[in-house]
Design a protein around this motif. Sequence first.
Motif, mmCIF file in Angstrom:
data_model
loop_
_atom_site.group_PDB
_atom_site.id
_atom_site.type_symbol
_atom_site.label_atom_id
_atom_site.label_comp_id
_atom_site.label_asym_id
_atom_site.label_seq_id
_atom_site.Cartn_x
_atom_site.Cartn_y
_atom_site.Cartn_z
ATOM 1 N N HIS A 210 10.985 -1.370 6.219
ATOM 2 C CA HIS A 210 9.611 -0.905 6.442
ATOM 3 C C HIS A 210 9.555 0.612 6.318
ATOM 4 C CE1 HIS A 210 10.029 -4.780 8.509
ATOM 5 N NE2 HIS A 210 8.785 -4.973 8.128
ATOM 6 N N PRO A 211 9.797 1.151 5.120
ATOM 7 C CA PRO A 211 9.867 2.608 4.955
ATOM 8 C C PRO A 211 8.489 3.267 5.067
ATOM 9 C CG PRO A 211 10.043 1.517 2.826
ATOM 10 C CD PRO A 211 10.033 0.424 3.861
ATOM 11 N N LEU A 212 8.380 4.152 6.015
ATOM 12 C CA LEU A 212 7.143 4.912 6.193
ATOM 13 C C LEU A 212 7.379 6.342 5.713
ATOM 14 C CD1 LEU A 212 6.220 3.508 9.686
ATOM 15 C CD2 LEU A 212 4.796 3.321 7.634
ATOM 16 N N PRO A 213 6.435 6.920 4.990
ATOM 17 C CA PRO A 213 6.635 8.279 4.456
ATOM 18 C C PRO A 213 6.667 9.316 5.567
ATOM 19 C CG PRO A 213 4.402 7.542 4.062
ATOM 20 C CD PRO A 213 5.133 6.363 4.615
ATOM 21 N N LEU A 214 7.239 10.471 5.254
ATOM 22 C CA LEU A 214 7.288 11.564 6.225
ATOM 23 C C LEU A 214 5.918 12.206 6.415
ATOM 24 C CD1 LEU A 214 10.624 13.305 5.206
ATOM 25 C CD2 LEU A 214 10.202 11.845 7.186
ATOM 26 N N VAL A 215 5.082 12.144 5.389
ATOM 27 C CA VAL A 215 3.745 12.723 5.479
ATOM 28 C C VAL A 215 2.800 11.678 6.058
ATOM 29 C CG1 VAL A 215 1.840 13.761 4.211
ATOM 30 C CG2 VAL A 215 4.197 14.238 3.525
ATOM 31 N N MET A 216 2.232 11.994 7.214
ATOM 32 C CA MET A 216 1.317 11.074 7.887
ATOM 33 C C MET A 216 -0.125 11.470 7.595
ATOM 34 S SD MET A 216 3.069 10.805 11.614
ATOM 35 C CE MET A 216 4.834 10.692 11.778
ATOM 36 N N PRO A 217 -1.017 10.487 7.573
ATOM 37 C CA PRO A 217 -2.428 10.825 7.365
ATOM 38 C C PRO A 217 -2.992 11.550 8.574
ATOM 39 C CG PRO A 217 -2.201 8.508 7.921
ATOM 40 C CD PRO A 217 -0.807 9.042 7.759
ATOM 41 N N GLU A 218 -4.066 12.256 8.371
ATOM 42 C CA GLU A 218 -4.746 12.903 9.492
ATOM 43 C C GLU A 218 -5.205 11.835 10.476
ATOM 44 O OE1 GLU A 218 -7.790 15.771 8.653
ATOM 45 O OE2 GLU A 218 -6.866 16.283 6.738
ATOM 46 N N PRO A 219 -5.221 12.170 11.769
ATOM 47 C CA PRO A 219 -5.671 11.192 12.760
ATOM 48 C C PRO A 219 -7.036 10.619 12.397
ATOM 49 C CG PRO A 219 -4.752 13.109 13.836
ATOM 50 C CD PRO A 219 -4.827 13.436 12.367
ATOM 51 N N GLY A 220 -7.158 9.318 12.493
ATOM 52 C CA GLY A 220 -8.413 8.642 12.185
ATOM 53 C C GLY A 220 -8.567 8.219 10.744
ATOM 54 N N LEU A 221 -7.716 8.741 9.853
ATOM 55 C CA LEU A 221 -7.789 8.370 8.439
ATOM 56 C C LEU A 221 -6.769 7.281 8.133
ATOM 57 C CD1 LEU A 221 -8.197 11.811 6.637
ATOM 58 C CD2 LEU A 221 -9.967 10.175 7.297
ATOM 59 N N ARG A 222 -7.170 6.356 7.268
ATOM 60 C CA ARG A 222 -6.273 5.271 6.882
ATOM 61 C C ARG A 222 -5.360 5.757 5.749
ATOM 62 N NH1 ARG A 222 -5.486 0.101 7.913
ATOM 63 N NH2 ARG A 222 -4.957 -1.361 6.262
ATOM 64 N N PRO A 223 -4.051 5.442 5.836
ATOM 65 C CA PRO A 223 -3.146 5.854 4.755
ATOM 66 C C PRO A 223 -3.397 5.050 3.488
ATOM 67 C CG PRO A 223 -1.984 4.556 6.406
ATOM 68 C CD PRO A 223 -3.364 4.770 6.925
ATOM 69 N N PRO A 224 -2.801 5.443 2.359
ATOM 70 C CA PRO A 224 -2.954 4.688 1.110
ATOM 71 C C PRO A 224 -2.546 3.230 1.289
ATOM 72 C CG PRO A 224 -1.815 6.753 0.726
ATOM 73 C CD PRO A 224 -1.949 6.618 2.204
ATOM 74 N N ALA A 225 -3.025 2.373 0.401
ATOM 75 C CA ALA A 225 -2.879 0.917 0.546
ATOM 76 C C ALA A 225 -1.455 0.463 0.845
ATOM 77 C CB ALA A 225 -3.404 0.213 -0.704
ATOM 78 N N GLY A 226 -0.479 0.833 0.033
ATOM 79 C CA GLY A 226 0.891 0.373 0.261
ATOM 80 C C GLY A 226 1.441 0.828 1.593
ATOM 81 N N VAL A 227 1.155 2.067 1.959
ATOM 82 C CA VAL A 227 1.616 2.607 3.235
ATOM 83 C C VAL A 227 0.883 1.930 4.386
ATOM 84 C CG1 VAL A 227 1.774 4.695 4.658
ATOM 85 C CG2 VAL A 227 2.235 4.806 2.194
ATOM 86 N N ALA A 228 -0.406 1.684 4.216
ATOM 87 C CA ALA A 228 -1.190 1.032 5.270
ATOM 88 C C ALA A 228 -0.643 -0.355 5.580
ATOM 89 C CB ALA A 228 -2.655 0.945 4.859
ATOM 90 N N GLU A 229 -0.226 -1.084 4.558
ATOM 91 C CA GLU A 229 0.329 -2.427 4.781
ATOM 92 C C GLU A 229 1.615 -2.364 5.594
ATOM 93 O OE1 GLU A 229 0.770 -4.099 0.897
ATOM 94 O OE2 GLU A 229 -1.395 -4.200 0.552
ATOM 95 N N ILE A 230 2.488 -1.415 5.255
ATOM 96 C CA ILE A 230 3.729 -1.255 6.018
ATOM 97 C C ILE A 230 3.404 -0.856 7.449
ATOM 98 C CG2 ILE A 230 5.853 0.092 6.243
ATOM 99 C CD1 ILE A 230 5.795 0.391 3.150
ATOM 100 N N ARG A 231 2.530 0.150 7.589
ATOM 101 C CA ARG A 231 2.161 0.617 8.923
ATOM 102 C C ARG A 231 1.565 -0.505 9.765
ATOM 103 N NH1 ARG A 231 -2.750 3.755 10.075
ATOM 104 N NH2 ARG A 231 -3.574 1.794 9.330
ATOM 105 N N ASP A 232 0.693 -1.300 9.167
ATOM 106 C CA ASP A 232 0.050 -2.384 9.910
ATOM 107 C C ASP A 232 1.054 -3.458 10.329
ATOM 108 O OD1 ASP A 232 -2.284 -0.989 9.562
ATOM 109 O OD2 ASP A 232 -3.112 -2.346 8.044
ATOM 110 N N THR A 233 2.020 -3.744 9.462
ATOM 111 C CA THR A 233 3.052 -4.739 9.784
ATOM 112 C C THR A 233 3.899 -4.273 10.958
ATOM 113 O OG1 THR A 233 3.160 -5.521 7.509
ATOM 114 C CG2 THR A 233 5.071 -5.976 8.896
ATOM 115 N N VAL A 234 4.331 -3.012 10.893
ATOM 116 C CA VAL A 234 5.147 -2.469 11.981
ATOM 117 C C VAL A 234 4.325 -2.389 13.262
ATOM 118 C CG1 VAL A 234 6.478 -0.481 12.786
ATOM 119 C CG2 VAL A 234 6.654 -1.221 10.404
#
Length: 197
Positions: free
Chosen positions: A48-72
């Motif tokens: 479940h690799p998450l990038p080092l660059v996080m989105p600003e609070p309240g913003l949803r990350p890009p689709a592929g990252v959002a799926e990983i984030r949501d799973t974790v």
Amino acid sequence: MTGRPLSLLVIVGSVRDGRFGPTVADWFAREARTHAETTVDVLDVLDHPLPLVMPEPGLRPPAGVAEIRDTVAAKLAAADAFAVVTPEYNHACPAALKNTIDWFFDEWAAKPVGFVSYGGMGGGLRAVEQLRQVFAELHAVTVRESVSFHNAWDRFDTDGRPRDAEDATGAAKVMLDRLVWWGHALREARTERPYER
């Protein structure tokens, strides 16, 4: 047993090539599954690799990252307790593990965390001491007892079992008992009165 079993999430923190973490994590997960009051799931940070660059609070990350984030996030939220399996890199925990921890906040709050560490002479204990501070900031409760393997590569046989099985199993049982006690107490408290930061 008090109510439903405790949901324990074992987190594999190393992502290095040739890593030893899965050997330690598989052994600990087997031990945890023998505990009458736990159900066990495993989260391998490598999967479940998450990038080092996080989105600003309240913003949803890009689709592929959002799926990983949501799973974790779903795995963390479903857990009543955590067991973090970590090596020690340069007197600290692996960067990928710390990055995964930092992506989340509410999912850790008011839940217990135990540690299974491994490494050379230090057995990963310096990484654990740093992680205790990190989890305190996240409003999690770390249990005092831990499991540590010094010179871990020599401590396991070819079947992935500790050579000193009695001591290792005893240490795991003590830590699991503490996680279960805190897990039930904190789950009951969160149910009766939601935790607020």
